[in-house]
Design an enzyme around this catalytic site. Structure first.
Site, PDB file in Angstrom:
ATOM      1  CD  GLU A 234     -20.099  53.024 -21.512  1.00  0.00           C
ATOM      2  OE1 GLU A 234     -19.585  51.885 -21.604  1.00  0.00           O
ATOM      3  OE2 GLU A 234     -19.622  54.033 -22.074  1.00  0.00           O
TER       4      GLU A 234
ATOM      5  CE1 TYR B  63     -13.392  54.564 -20.738  1.00  0.00           C
ATOM      6  CE2 TYR B  63     -11.188  54.189 -19.901  1.00  0.00           C
ATOM      7  CZ  TYR B  63     -12.244  53.805 -20.698  1.00  0.00           C
ATOM      8  OH  TYR B  63     -12.154  52.670 -21.446  1.00  0.00           O
TER       9      TYR B  63
END
Length: 245
Positions: A173, A166
């Site tokens: 991103e 994560y």
């Protein structure tokens, strides 16, 4: 004492087979996991050039991530018990990164890296690795669960893999946005300039910055939610599952 009509060591009756809707959903999950595995494998076996990585996995990545919209619909309809808000947030962020960042500016996002501290290189490859491994673990877990099998290692992976994947995914991103912003500003991509008939202006690069700002409260909220789920299932030590999930 046992009842005369009941054998003292009678076996538990077998679980009834899942209904057709659940079997179909399991099949979709398994297919999606395979697509994710293919995307991950293609990205890791392609030549070093990042542009070739994108060319190799662009189509399966777009398909597997775009159909994830159905996850939100399934949560809303009660087909799965996932929280609607959290599911929608995760799906929306990935779709935005895929279509509104990487696919919009491949000349920068698929050819460059962002180096942090001279040690960690964030790029399209780290993004794909985090995304695809997360999907393989998650869909594989759900598919096995629907099939009536819950291996301990799979339960542990489901509720522990996010600890690494994560943060890697979110940082990758943000790296994609960082690489895309100069191109978006220079070309005015997805922006509306004045004057125009509707007298409305929109700077997509500003929208991107605002979206990144949303990561600040969003990441801790989602990460904390997963930590709570992990503690509920694995317990404080994170060793073995406390209960069936």
């Amino acid at each position: 004492r046992h009842s005369p009509s009941t054998p003292p060591c009678a076996a538990h009756p077998p679980h009834p087979p899942p209904p057709p809707r659940r079997r179909a959903y399991t099949l979709v999950q398994m297919v999606t996991a395979l697509v994710g595995a293919a995307s991950s494998g293609l990205s890791l076996t392609s030549p070093v050039l990042l542009s070739l990585v994108w060319e190799s996995c662009e189509l399966p990545l777009k398909i597997s991530q775009s159909v994830a919209i159905m996850e939100v619909l399934h949560a809303m309809l009660g087909i799965v018990r996932s929280p609607v808000a959290i599911t929608a947030t995760q799906v929306a962020s990935r779709l935005w990164i895929l279509w509104g960042i990487v696919n919009l500016t491949p000349e920068s996002t698929t050819t460059s890296v962002v180096t942090i501290g001279g040690v960690l290189n964030l790029s399209l490859v780290t993004l794909l690795t985090a995304w695809c491994l997360s999907e393989i673990i998650r869909y594989g877990f759900f598919a096995l669960k629907e099939a009536g099998s819950q291996p301990g290692f799979m339960v542990w992976l489901r509720y522990s893999g996010f600890l690494v994947l994560y943060p890697l995914g979110v940082s990758s991103e943000l790296a994609m946005v960082w690489l895309a912003l100069p191109v978006i500003r220079l070309k005015g991509l997805w922006s509306i300039a004045l004057p125009n008939p509707i007298n409305f202006a929109l700077s997509y690069d500003v929208v991107c910055v605002l979206a990144v700002a949303a990561y600040l409260p969003g990441f801790p909220h989602l990460f904390t939610y997963m930590l709570k789920q992990r503690k509920k299932v694995l317990g404080g030590g994170g060793g073995s599952a406390k209960k069936s999930v």
